[in-house]
Design a protein around this motif. Sequence first.
Motif, mmCIF file in Angstrom:
data_model
loop_
_atom_site.group_PDB
_atom_site.id
_atom_site.type_symbol
_atom_site.label_atom_id
_atom_site.label_comp_id
_atom_site.label_asym_id
_atom_site.label_seq_id
_atom_site.Cartn_x
_atom_site.Cartn_y
_atom_site.Cartn_z
ATOM 1 N N LEU A 46 1.708 0.498 -0.223
ATOM 2 C CA LEU A 46 1.247 -0.759 0.364
ATOM 3 C C LEU A 46 -0.032 -0.484 1.135
ATOM 4 O O LEU A 46 -0.045 0.320 2.066
ATOM 5 C CB LEU A 46 2.309 -1.341 1.302
ATOM 6 N N ASP A 47 -1.116 -1.144 0.735
ATOM 7 C CA ASP A 47 -2.403 -1.057 1.439
ATOM 8 C C ASP A 47 -2.569 -2.408 2.138
ATOM 9 O O ASP A 47 -3.048 -3.372 1.551
ATOM 10 C CB ASP A 47 -3.523 -0.790 0.430
ATOM 11 N N ARG A 102 2.137 -12.787 6.907
ATOM 12 C CA ARG A 102 2.700 -13.534 5.769
ATOM 13 C C ARG A 102 2.993 -12.614 4.595
ATOM 14 O O ARG A 102 3.980 -12.807 3.872
ATOM 15 C CB ARG A 102 1.740 -14.646 5.355
ATOM 16 N N ALA A 103 2.137 -11.630 4.392
ATOM 17 C CA ALA A 103 2.359 -10.698 3.289
ATOM 18 C C ALA A 103 3.660 -9.917 3.487
ATOM 19 O O ALA A 103 4.452 -9.761 2.552
ATOM 20 C CB ALA A 103 1.178 -9.734 3.169
ATOM 21 N N LEU A 104 3.899 -9.434 4.704
ATOM 22 C CA LEU A 104 5.120 -8.674 4.966
ATOM 23 C C LEU A 104 6.351 -9.550 4.772
ATOM 24 O O LEU A 104 7.379 -9.092 4.263
ATOM 25 C CB LEU A 104 5.087 -8.071 6.375
ATOM 26 N N MET A 112 10.940 -5.715 -1.629
ATOM 27 C CA MET A 112 10.113 -4.546 -1.914
ATOM 28 C C MET A 112 10.375 -3.459 -0.882
ATOM 29 O O MET A 112 10.699 -3.746 0.265
ATOM 30 C CB MET A 112 8.625 -4.925 -1.875
ATOM 31 N N ARG A 113 10.219 -2.213 -1.303
ATOM 32 C CA ARG A 113 10.280 -1.073 -0.385
ATOM 33 C C ARG A 113 9.172 -0.109 -0.777
ATOM 34 O O ARG A 113 8.892 0.081 -1.962
ATOM 35 C CB ARG A 113 11.645 -0.386 -0.439
ATOM 36 N N LEU A 140 11.271 -2.657 4.830
ATOM 37 C CA LEU A 140 10.258 -2.473 3.794
ATOM 38 C C LEU A 140 9.919 -1.008 3.533
ATOM 39 O O LEU A 140 9.115 -0.710 2.638
ATOM 40 C CB LEU A 140 8.982 -3.234 4.184
ATOM 41 N N LEU A 141 10.524 -0.094 4.297
ATOM 42 C CA LEU A 141 10.218 1.329 4.156
ATOM 43 C C LEU A 141 11.346 2.054 3.438
ATOM 44 O O LEU A 141 12.510 1.961 3.825
ATOM 45 C CB LEU A 141 9.989 1.967 5.525
ATOM 46 N N ALA A 142 10.992 2.793 2.400
ATOM 47 C CA ALA A 142 11.959 3.645 1.719
ATOM 48 C C ALA A 142 12.306 4.828 2.625
ATOM 49 O O ALA A 142 11.576 5.143 3.569
ATOM 50 C CB ALA A 142 11.362 4.143 0.402
#
Length: 194
Positions: A46-47, A102-104, A112-113, A140-142
């Motif tokens: 994720l950028d 908003r993206a998060l 998503m992860r 959102l973090l693996a």
Amino acid sequence: MRVISGENKGRRLKAVNGRMTRPTTDKVKETIFNMIGPFFDGGAVLDLYGGSGALGIEALSRGARAAVFVDRAGAACQTIRENIALCRCENRSQVLKLDATRALEQLSNDQMRFDLVFLDPPYAKQHIRLDIETLIEKDLLADHAVVVAEHETGIELPEFFHERLSREKYRTYQGQTAVSIYICRSEKGSVSGE
């Protein structure tokens, strides 16, 4: 501005016109990738403040499986798309024209992860602390994800976030740019590499 290593090594990237972005220099970019590991065996990136997309594209060039690029500015999103096309990685990339908050939210709704997250907001608008807290709260973090935050040296970030992220590395450049690298603990509490 160019891709430093991997399948697109040496390829020049377009910059966003105007002063709305602050591109990461090739020197800082190279140091970041030396700090987090020069090459990847897959993983999602994720950028979050994409700008030209240089950080996410560098990760794709070095073996990341897929990348999501976020920027709220239309001109930046267009530049990212052009750079993705130059590097022939359209089928591994997604561009979202949204602000970070908003993206998060959308990425969380899409379940998503990410294994690698770049946070490089314009210096005038530092949202890093809130963004990291949101990444954790929205799952959102693996496990063992790496979060790379580029920020002004005057911005102090904590050593830990919610006991899930710990800062493992910190470097400064030319007295004004700093990079903090956080590693995500798994639910069981172990840190990658321990």
